[in-house]
Design a protein around this motif. Structure first.
Motif, PDB file in Angstrom:
ATOM      1  N   VAL A 177     -52.070  65.763 -48.215  1.00 41.03           N
ATOM      2  CA  VAL A 177     -51.861  64.625 -49.118  1.00 41.03           C
ATOM      3  C   VAL A 177     -51.700  63.334 -48.313  1.00 41.03           C
ATOM      4  O   VAL A 177     -52.202  62.270 -48.695  1.00 41.03           O
ATOM      5  CB  VAL A 177     -50.632  64.863 -50.017  1.00 41.03           C
ATOM      6  N   ALA A 178     -51.013  63.428 -47.171  1.00 36.97           N
ATOM      7  CA  ALA A 178     -50.736  62.230 -46.372  1.00 36.97           C
ATOM      8  C   ALA A 178     -52.009  61.594 -45.830  1.00 36.97           C
ATOM      9  O   ALA A 178     -52.019  60.387 -45.550  1.00 36.97           O
ATOM     10  CB  ALA A 178     -49.790  62.570 -45.223  1.00 36.97           C
ATOM     11  N   VAL A 179     -53.079  62.373 -45.650  1.00 34.85           N
ATOM     12  CA  VAL A 179     -54.318  61.789 -45.118  1.00 34.85           C
ATOM     13  C   VAL A 179     -55.248  61.310 -46.219  1.00 34.85           C
ATOM     14  O   VAL A 179     -56.261  60.681 -45.934  1.00 34.85           O
ATOM     15  CB  VAL A 179     -55.072  62.801 -44.223  1.00 34.85           C
ATOM     16  N   ARG A 226     -47.431  58.787 -49.398  1.00 37.58           N
ATOM     17  CA  ARG A 226     -47.754  59.206 -48.039  1.00 37.58           C
ATOM     18  C   ARG A 226     -46.489  59.436 -47.213  1.00 37.58           C
ATOM     19  O   ARG A 226     -46.368  60.423 -46.491  1.00 37.58           O
ATOM     20  CB  ARG A 226     -48.638  58.156 -47.368  1.00 37.58           C
ATOM     21  N   SER A 283     -48.560  54.255 -50.526  1.00 40.40           N
ATOM     22  CA  SER A 283     -47.783  54.390 -49.294  1.00 40.40           C
ATOM     23  C   SER A 283     -46.519  55.209 -49.487  1.00 40.40           C
ATOM     24  O   SER A 283     -46.134  55.989 -48.609  1.00 40.40           O
ATOM     25  CB  SER A 283     -47.424  53.003 -48.752  1.00 40.40           C
ATOM     26  N   CYS A 302     -44.638  62.707 -48.461  1.00 40.26           N
ATOM     27  CA  CYS A 302     -45.335  63.943 -48.071  1.00 40.26           C
ATOM     28  C   CYS A 302     -45.286  64.141 -46.557  1.00 40.26           C
ATOM     29  O   CYS A 302     -45.179  65.281 -46.088  1.00 40.26           O
ATOM     30  CB  CYS A 302     -46.778  63.909 -48.574  1.00 40.26           C
ATOM     31  N   SER A 303     -45.356  63.062 -45.798  1.00 36.13           N
ATOM     32  CA  SER A 303     -45.238  63.187 -44.344  1.00 36.13           C
ATOM     33  C   SER A 303     -43.856  63.713 -43.960  1.00 36.13           C
ATOM     34  O   SER A 303     -43.729  64.562 -43.070  1.00 36.13           O
ATOM     35  CB  SER A 303     -45.475  61.826 -43.674  1.00 36.13           C
ATOM     36  N   VAL A 336     -53.716  57.703 -50.782  1.00 36.86           N
ATOM     37  CA  VAL A 336     -52.644  57.717 -51.778  1.00 36.86           C
ATOM     38  C   VAL A 336     -51.732  56.514 -51.545  1.00 36.86           C
ATOM     39  O   VAL A 336     -51.755  55.911 -50.471  1.00 36.86           O
ATOM     40  CB  VAL A 336     -51.827  59.030 -51.682  1.00 36.86           C
ATOM     41  N   GLU A 368     -49.256  50.796 -44.427  1.00 37.66           N
ATOM     42  CA  GLU A 368     -50.259  51.047 -43.397  1.00 37.66           C
ATOM     43  C   GLU A 368     -49.908  50.293 -42.113  1.00 37.66           C
ATOM     44  O   GLU A 368     -49.009  49.450 -42.079  1.00 37.66           O
ATOM     45  CB  GLU A 368     -51.640  50.623 -43.881  1.00 37.66           C
TER      46      GLU A 368
END
Length: 885
Positions: free
Chosen positions: A365-367, A375, A372, A378-379, A370, A699
């Motif tokens: 999911v993190a890649v 991300r 921020s 999930c990270s 989605v 990002e």
């Protein structure tokens, strides 16, 4: 020799000084992940703590153990092994310290120690190969030796990167460095080890032809690394693509027996699933990189793609393979008999399916593109699934010791059957619940996605329907759906015509590559913020009058981002907006303007701390690495007046960069704001397409430039509307000293800018900005701050003042009342230089220009400094030099 369960040999015993450093590196990694917002170069730290620290230490320890077992040799020189491990770990620490503190000699010393340890390790394996009898599995040891030959090359490339390379070389050498270390040093070691470890972990026999497959693959893999890395260094992307394709082909050769073994005995433990997932991430990441290399127009695009893949190669491949292998090997190393091994294995296998799914679904999911917040959540779940290994390791060690103590105190025949049954039950329990745990792991990721969407206003459609029964216009029963595209500061189409009584549904698409947009209607409805590529549906309801809409992101409406909904059979309907979107509807209720609180005679409180005007000392480092985080903060800009500023690292102006001609600056920009931002350094010369691109919230990008010209240079956010982003705080100064600059007694930096005050605690007033009507003009971000906190110098001292006009609109004429400049340097050239009979009374600068003046105060007193555009001096561009004896 045919049964793989016998390959690793007897338990080698657990020695803390040899085995615990891996835990130390992983613990340090956890600390860095948690504290990364406050650390320099956090991504570099994470990658190197894992790969250079934990993985490299594990390679030295376990490859020696496997080599001795497979060659049936025993090394008597444990002291040499300890020295090698000490050299490796000390060197890794020095490399980390050297890069973080930008002290290249430390980096060189650390890299030398690491290379020495690895070459010594490889030489010891060569000696063992020559002394041993021919072995069926000597290809594993040969893969270790080959891997050890790659690391010195990778270390050399990394050391050159730390020193600083021309921009033309940096991206290519970085890619070569990563491929040599990751695919050569780590990859070949993993491939050689899995020949025997994989079937052993599965508790099945070694497939026929497995060792022959590894023998065929080893030269293909090693040669492919050389081709790919060499292609990167010489700048030939075709060679890089061929090298990656060859490496994937080599992995395919060794994968066949691995797949055959897994089909006969499917993975069922954390160790096997983690290793398998790691190899899948490696293959997918390399395939993605190979496609990018072929299709990309430049090395910068390849570098961006590789940077995006770095977490997958590090965490998805490196961390998962390491943790999976350790989960199997550590219980064996702890020893203590079958009961102790089973107890430790059971502990490390706890919630295996949950952890594996959590890690891999979270990474996946993190890649994806989605929001921020999604991300980040999930990270963190993926990281938590991996970090669980550390507490489980503690539990495993305790369980192993408990079983050993129990066995030593109790007759074996009385305890062994019960202990064995208990251990078998504990092993069977996770297998029975594996599917349920896997579903729970997936559910946790789904909940994280839902939570991220819920808290991110730009992540979800917020459809609000107008109440039909209030309408004075009869509803027609028709529903009209229109697609509106937000791109380039415009809505397309910009006008929608709807019959009175029709129900309107707008499908809003954000087609910009890097900018957040929304749609707000004068009915009070809004779409919510949309990240690039996102879309939503906005139910306007039954249309009974003309409606105006606009993008509410600061400055976007003023740049023409407006939408008109017009009733086709109501030509007299009122028009509430214009082509520039500056008109509004609603009541005439007065909204307080922060400018009404301005008092240029007021003084800040006793606890006021001014922006430090002293120019930081120039560093002897030739490579300057900094992280700039865009932060939104509410801050005082004048006594009693606050605004919500956009800042670099919480400061306005942003951090000061100070260097010399030829220095390299590597800035990691992280967008912690709520809309897109960017950065533009005037001190560097390079194509703006990629490094100056706007990045959405959450990002980051790396901006790297070499300072080839001296001067006082501006940097700022380059996202449109640029004037608003600068006026709201996103600007700063880079001072690059001329080569022949003599020393002075005092050196100050003053950055002039303008304030266009919105409501108290609000953001910049774009209408004032467009009309060029500033409320205040200031030095270093605060009205008259150096009247309240004067700059202190002594009579007779030579004082140098670096001045930058950041604008965005007003020029300056910098003047010191009672002083005369004997040296003036502006925009890269001396206009006047001491000693000279001539003098200067002011330094004239347009927006984005910088210069330097020097003077000596003849006697004690108070010398005001101002912009001699006097209206600006009277509205905040004023300060005082307090000169003592």
């Amino acid at each position: 020799m045919s049964h793989p369960s016998r390959q690793p040999g007897p338990a080698r015993g657990f020695r803390p000084l040899r085995d615990l450093p891996v835990v130390g590196w992983l613990g340090a990694l956890v600390v860095v992940v948690v504290a990364h917002p406050f650390l320099p170069a956090p991504r570099w730290l994470m990658v190197h703590l894992l790969l250079l620290g934990a993985v490299s230490h594990a390679i030295l320890v376990w490859s020696r153990h496997f080599a001795e077992t497979l060659l049936r040799t025993v090394s008597a020189d444990r002291t040499a092994e300890s020295i090698r491990l000490g050299s490796l770990n000390a060197g890794a620490v020095l490399v980390v310290l050297g890069v973080v503190t930008e002290r290249w000699p430390l980096t060189v010393a650390g890299a030398t120690a690491v290379v020495t340890a690895v070459l010594w390790h490889g030489a010891a394996l060569v000696v063992a190969l020559r002394k041993a009898l021919p072995s069926r599995f000597d290809v594993t040891v040969r893969s270790y030796v080959t891997a050890a030959c790659f690391l010195p090359v990778g270390a050399l490339l990394g050391t050159l990167l730390a020193r600083g390379l021309p921009d033309l070389w940096h991206e290519r050498v970085k890619l070569a460095h990563a491929m040599v270390n990751l695919l050569g040093w780590v990859g070949l070691t993993v491939v050689g080890t899995l020949l025997t470890l994989w079937p052993t972990m599965l508790r099945t026999r070694l497939p026929d032809g497995a060792e022959q497959a590894t023998r065929r693959a080893l030269p293909l893999l090693a040669g492919s690394v050389l081709v790919a890395a060499g292609g990167a260094v010489v700048g030939t992307r075709v060679l890089v693509a061929l090298g990656l394709a060859g490496y994937l082909a080599g992995l395919g050769v060794v994968a066949l027996p691995m797949v055959k073994a897994a089909r006969g005995k499917p993975p069922s433990s954390y160790a096997t699933w983690s290793v398998l997932a790691g190899m899948v991430w490696l293959v997918c990441s390399l395939a993605s990189l190979a496609v990018t290399v072929v299709a990309s127009p430049s090395w910068r695009v390849v570098d961006d793609r590789f940077s995006a893949l770095t977490p997958l190669l590090s965490a998805g491949f490196g961390a998962q393979v390491l943790l999976g292998a350790l989960s199997y090997l550590v219980p064996v190393a702890l020893g203590g008999g079958p009961g102790a091994v089973r107890a430790a294995t059971t502990a490390l296998d706890r919630a295996a399916a949950f952890r594996v799914v959590l890690v891999n679904a979270g990474l996946l999911v993190a890649v994806l593109p989605v929001p921020s917040v999604v991300r980040v959540l999930c990270s963190m779940l993926a990281f938590g699934g991996m970090a669980a290994f550390l507490p489980l390791l503690v539990v495993a060690i305790r369980r192993s010791r408990q079983v050993r103590r129990h066995v030593s105190d109790t007759p074996v025949e009385a305890t062994a059957p019960g202990e064995a049954a208990s251990a078998r039950a504990r092993l069977e329990e996770p297998r029975r619940s594996a599917s349920g745990l896997a579903v729970a792991g997936l559910a946790a990721v789904v909940l994280a996605v839902a939570a991220g969407v819920a808290v991110d206003p730009g992540a979800v459609a917020t459809a609000r329907s107008a109440t039909e029964d209030r309408s004075q216009v009869p509803a027609t029963g028709r529903t009209v759906t229109a697609t509106v595209v937000a791109r380039d500061m415009r809505f397309s189409p910009s006008t929608l015509k709807v019959a009175a009584g029709d129900r309107l549904v707008i499908r809003l698409v954000n087609a910009d590559d890097d900018t957040v947009h929304d749609l707000v209607l004068d009915t009070g409805q809004d779409s919510g913020r949309l990240s690039p590529g996102e879309s939503t549906r906005l139910d306007v309801g039954v249309v009974e009058r003309s409606i105006d809409g606009w993008c509410s992101v600061l400055g976007h409406r003023q740049m023409g981002m407006v939408l008109r909904i017009r009733v086709t059979d109501d030509p007299g309907a009122p028009v509430h907006g214009d082509h520039h979107g500056t008109s509004t509807t609603g009541s005439s209720t007065h909204v307080e303007d922060a400018a009404e609180r301005l008092d240029f005679t007021a003084r800040p409180g006793r606890d006021f701390v001014p922006y430090d005007p002293v120019l930081p000392a120039v560093s002897e480092r030739r490579v300057h690495r900094h992280t700039f985080r865009v932060r939104e903060i509410e801050r005082e800009v004048a006594p009693g007046v606050t605004q919500r500023l956009w800042t670099f690292n919480g400061r306005m102006p942003g951090p000061v960069l100070h260097g010399k001609v030829g220095d390299v600056f590597e800035i990691t920009l992280v967008n912690d704001g709520t809309i897109g931002h960017s950065i533009d350094f005037h001190a560097g010369s390079l194509a703006p397409d990629k490094p100056m691109r706007t990045i959405p919230p959450g990002e980051s990008l790396v901006y790297r430039f070499r300072a080839t010209k001296a001067g006082v240079w501006m940097y700022h956010c380059a996202t449109m509307p640029m004037s608003a982003h600068i006026a709201n705080g996103l600007f700063g100064a880079v001072v690059i000293e001329p080569d022949d600059l003599p020393p002075v007694d005092r050196s100050f930096l003053l950055v002039q800018s303008e304030l266009y005050l919105g409501p108290p605690g609000g953001e910049v007033d774009v209408a004032k900005l467009r009309a060029e009507r500033p409320d205040a003009v200031v030095f270093n971000g605060y009205v008259n701050q150096y009247d309240a906190r004067p700059l202190r110098v002594r009579a007779g001292e030579r004082v140098r003042v670096w001045v930058l006009d950041a604008g965005p609109n007003r020029a300056t004429s910098f003047h010191v009342v009672g002083g005369q400049f004997d040296t003036v340097y502006a925009e890269g050239a001396y206009l006047l230089r001491s000693p000279s009979d001539g003098g200067s009374q002011s330094l004239a600068l347009a927006p984005a220009q910088g210069g330097v003046v020097e003077l000596i105060f003849p006697e004690p007193g108070h010398y005001p400094f101002v912009s001699h555009v006097m209206v600006d001096a009277e509205r905040g561009a004023h300060g005082v030099f307090e000169v003592a004896r």
